[in-house]
Design a protein around this motif. Structure first.
Motif, PDB file in Angstrom:
ATOM      1  N   LYS A  45      10.378   7.958  -1.402  1.00 12.53           N
ATOM      2  CA  LYS A  45      10.159   8.325   0.002  1.00 12.53           C
ATOM      3  C   LYS A  45       9.435   7.228   0.796  1.00 12.53           C
ATOM      4  CE  LYS A  45      10.711  13.116  -0.653  1.00 12.53           C
ATOM      5  NZ  LYS A  45      12.096  13.337  -0.718  1.00 12.53           N
ATOM      6  N   VAL A  46       9.478   5.998   0.327  1.00 21.69           N
ATOM      7  CA  VAL A  46       8.802   4.906   1.026  1.00 21.69           C
ATOM      8  C   VAL A  46       9.570   4.575   2.300  1.00 21.69           C
ATOM      9  CG1 VAL A  46       8.213   2.451   0.916  1.00 21.69           C
ATOM     10  CG2 VAL A  46       7.786   3.910  -1.045  1.00 21.69           C
ATOM     11  N   THR A  47       8.827   4.494   3.407  1.00 23.05           N
ATOM     12  CA  THR A  47       9.421   4.068   4.676  1.00 23.05           C
ATOM     13  C   THR A  47       8.857   2.705   5.045  1.00 23.05           C
ATOM     14  OG1 THR A  47       7.706   5.154   5.982  1.00 23.05           O
ATOM     15  CG2 THR A  47       9.688   6.450   5.481  1.00 23.05           C
ATOM     16  N   LEU A  48       9.596   1.976   5.844  1.00 27.12           N
ATOM     17  CA  LEU A  48       9.213   0.613   6.207  1.00 27.12           C
ATOM     18  C   LEU A  48       7.877   0.578   6.946  1.00 27.12           C
ATOM     19  CD1 LEU A  48      10.272  -2.254   5.929  1.00 27.12           C
ATOM     20  CD2 LEU A  48      11.397  -1.977   8.130  1.00 27.12           C
ATOM     21  N   LEU A  49       7.593   1.588   7.739  1.00 24.96           N
ATOM     22  CA  LEU A  49       6.367   1.604   8.530  1.00 24.96           C
ATOM     23  C   LEU A  49       5.205   2.309   7.833  1.00 24.96           C
ATOM     24  CD1 LEU A  49       7.892   2.188  12.068  1.00 24.96           C
ATOM     25  CD2 LEU A  49       7.143   0.050  11.025  1.00 24.96           C
ATOM     26  N   SER A  50       5.248   2.349   6.512  1.00 29.09           N
ATOM     27  CA  SER A  50       4.151   2.911   5.734  1.00 29.09           C
ATOM     28  C   SER A  50       3.406   1.774   5.039  1.00 29.09           C
ATOM     29  CB  SER A  50       4.684   3.901   4.693  1.00 29.09           C
ATOM     30  OG  SER A  50       5.441   3.214   3.715  1.00 29.09           O
ATOM     31  N   LEU A  51       2.276   2.111   4.427  1.00 30.85           N
ATOM     32  CA  LEU A  51       1.507   1.101   3.696  1.00 30.85           C
ATOM     33  C   LEU A  51       2.325   0.517   2.547  1.00 30.85           C
ATOM     34  CD1 LEU A  51      -1.240  -0.270   3.675  1.00 30.85           C
ATOM     35  CD2 LEU A  51      -2.063   1.525   2.168  1.00 30.85           C
TER      36      LEU A  51
END
Length: 129
Positions: A45-51
């Motif tokens: 569930k990693v998104t580009l705008l996350s840490l």
């Protein structure tokens, strides 16, 4: 008397080989976070705008620069900083010893990248020192 298995004249070659192998191993972290390859369930569930997304971008770009040996010193310094943040921000508070807090890899990457930021790329690099 010094016992040398590999003569000192091959140091730049071994240094370059260490840089390339380290970069190939490190690139996997970026590709796993951003592209899902190789698949790591934790990164689903990693998104580009996350840490973790930002870390993936740093790992992908920095790992690639390290692999080809371009801007090696600044790229390695940034990667060392990222690994220091990973260790002290996510591992160190779990336990004191790295083997217990699962931070061994972050600590090792941090110091290998710090080495390249000081020593340079070695052989097989686009950087000309």
């Amino acid at each position: 008397m010094t016992l040398r298995i590999i003569p000192a004249r091959y140091l730049p070659h071994v240094q370059g080989l260490l840089r390339i192998v380290t970069a190939l191993l490190f690139l996997q972290h970026g590709t796993a976070k951003l592209f899902g390859f190789p698949h790591v369930a934790m990164f689903d569930k990693v998104t580009l705008l996350s840490l973790l997304g930002a870390a993936g971008v740093i790992e992908l770009v920095g790992g690639f620069l390290l692999l080809i040996g371009l801007f090696t010193r600044p790229a390695a310094f940034i990667l060392a900083g990222e690994m220091a943040v990973a260790y002290f921000g996510f591992h160190a508070f779990e336990a004191f010893w790295p083997i217990l807090n699962k931070g061994e890899l972050a600590a090792l990457y941090c110091f290998v990248f710090l080495f390249f930021s000081v020593a340079g790329p070695g052989k097989f690099a686009l950087d000309k020192e």
